[in-house]
Design a protein around this motif. Structure first.
Motif, short mmCIF file in Angstrom:
data_model
loop_
_atom_site.label_atom_id
_atom_site.label_comp_id
_atom_site.label_asym_id
_atom_site.label_seq_id
_atom_site.Cartn_x
_atom_site.Cartn_y
_atom_site.Cartn_z
N HIS A 162 0.82 -1.22 0.00
CA HIS A 162 0.00 0.00 0.00
C HIS A 162 0.87 1.28 0.00
O HIS A 162 0.54 2.26 -0.65
CB HIS A 162 -0.88 -0.06 1.25
N HIS A 166 1.05 4.55 -2.47
CA HIS A 166 0.98 6.00 -2.16
C HIS A 166 2.14 6.75 -2.82
O HIS A 166 1.98 7.86 -3.29
CB HIS A 166 1.01 6.23 -0.65
N SER A 195 -0.11 9.73 5.91
CA SER A 195 -1.45 9.13 5.87
C SER A 195 -1.98 8.93 7.28
O SER A 195 -1.39 9.40 8.24
CB SER A 195 -1.39 7.81 5.11
N ASP A 371 -6.84 6.93 -0.01
CA ASP A 371 -6.76 5.55 -0.46
C ASP A 371 -7.57 5.30 -1.73
O ASP A 371 -8.72 5.72 -1.83
CB ASP A 371 -7.24 4.61 0.66
ZN ZN Z 1 -3.31 4.89 2.63
#
Ligand code: ZN
Ligand code: KG4
Length: 404
Positions: A162, A166, A195, A371
């Motif tokens: 993840h 980003h 985040s 996200d």
């Molecule tokens: Zn995130």
């Protein structure tokens, strides 16, 4: 190469389809579908994300979101039940394996059997899914769905970090744009991830190479936004609410007299390293509010001042550390990613400072900052272009996955 990506690491269910062309040094990404289903309404009343509810909602959202994405990309074709095997080119469904994968996702399993067998195998080349970091119960839903789709459609499946998503989000082009965009990163590059779960400064000397050079020692910056928002009585998710409130701030309307000067600390500003700490600001806000409440001065105007000062403090610290890292490693590009970069004050400050120092800065558009699954598809596409990805059908969710 067309990649279908699935992201369920927190409280947004997201599916994208991205067309990947070009080469590792000049990648071109075109977004064919970019869909996000927000669960804000569900978690709002609890003041934060409830993992079991996030898991349930992902299970309910994935199939409708897949249909919408296939339609957006014009890959949606159905076929009649009686001629499914010939027309849909699906193998006879491996029922037992799929049921084993989806056994814990009651709603998803039901929808899967109702809807997926009627779909013609879409013209995608690969499936990508977030493997971590994130909430494990939430991650598992996306992973199991991706594994089931890869099985019935006979497509390779790529697990994706993840955080790498980003970092690479700014490479994605705007879905409405017909123009294809090839972004360029000159190395060394410093990536700033801000985040809800992470605050990291990452050094890259080449594509897909990461070394964490600074990180938060306690709360992530988004977490600090969310906690301070709660102290201010703002609804969840708090980051966006703080920035909306801070926009109302006018210097001319300040009329607070000591001892209630609204001044918050700039933690670790001069610590000499590249680490952050945000829990102290949150505690400072808590004490300030307690004092203001005792003096009967905790009103809306004061809330605007606190939101403004909090945002200012966070921005100053992030700017100082980020450009210290750029200076220290002689970086030529600044890459920014993560939900907090939706904050207009931080965004503008980073852009201004980068322009002043003539550093190239890549910041994703807002819908690629928070996200989303396009960033997961972009990361997978990038790894495939660089021949640095192996398909797998046996990986696990990793809630604490790091950048390597
Ligand atoms: Zn995130
Ligand atoms: O990247 P993201 O969508 O999810 C994680 O991977 O954590 O980031 C979510 C975080 C939340 O803490 C949210 O409050 C924050 O990003 N956020 C903002 C803004 N919009 C979202 N923080 C400050 N200002 C905003 N406008």
């Amino acid at each position: 190469m067309k990649i279908l990506a699935i992201e369920t690491s927190c409280d947004d269910t997201a599916i994208s389809i991205v067309d990947v062309k070009g080469s590792k040094n000049k990648p071109v990404f075109k977004i064919l579908a970019h869909n996000i289903s927000s669960q804000t309404k569900i978690h709002e009343k609890w003041g934060g994300v409830v993992p079991s509810l996030a898991k349930r909602e992902h299970g309910r959202n994935l199939v409708p979101l897949l249909f919408k994405s296939l339609k957006d990309a014009q890959f949606f074709e159905t076929c009649p039940a009686d001629r499914r095997v010939q027309l849909c080119k699906t193998k006879v469904f491996p029922d037992k394996k799929i049921n084993k994968l989806l056994d814990r996702e009651v709603d998803l399993q039901k929808q899967f059997w109702q809807e997926i067998p009627s779909l013609k195998v879409p013209k995608i080349d690969a499936i990508a899914v977030t493997k971590g970091p994130g909430l494990e119960p939430a991650l598992w839903v996306g992973i199991n769905f991706a594994k089931a789709l890869a099985l019935v459609w006979d497509k390779p499946l790529y697990p994706i970090n993840h955080l790498e998503g980003h970092i690479l989000a700014s490479l994605a082009s705007h879905p409405q744009s017909t123009k294809q965009k090839a972004e360029n990163i000159s190395f060394p590059a410093i990536s700033l991830i801000v985040s809800g779960g992470h605050t990291e400064l990452v050094l890259s000397r080449d594509w897909l190479k990461y070394k964490i050079v600074g990180r938060t020692r306690d709360d992530a910056v988004g977490e600090a936004f969310d906690k301070v928002a709660r102290l201010l009585g703002l609804p969840y998710p708090g980051g966006r609410e703080i920035s909306k409130l801070a926009l109302k701030f006018k210097h001319s309307s300040r009329k607070i007299v000591p001892p209630f000067e609204i001044k918050l600390p700039r933690p670790m500003l001069n610590s000499g390293d590249l680490d952050f700490s945000f829990s102290g600001i949150k505690t400072a806000v808590l004490y300030l509010i307690q004092k203001l409440k005792l003096a009967n001065k905790f009103d809306n105007k004061i809330k605007i001042e606190i939101a403004h000062e909090f945002q200012k403090s966070i921005t100053e610290v992030i700017i100082a550390k980020t450009f210290k890292a750029i200076d220290q490693f002689k970086a030529r590009t600044l890459v920014v990613g993560g939900g907090v970069i939706a904050n207009p004050t931080l965004r503008q400050a980073l852009q201004q400072e980068a322009a002043r120092l003539k550093i190239k800065v890549l910041i994703p558009e807002i819908s690629y900052s928070t996200d989303n699954a396009s960033m997961i598809a972009v990361a997978a596409g990038f790894r495939l272009l660089a021949k640095k990805s192996r398909s797998s059908s046996s990986f696990k969710a990793e809630g604490n996955l790091n950048l390597k």
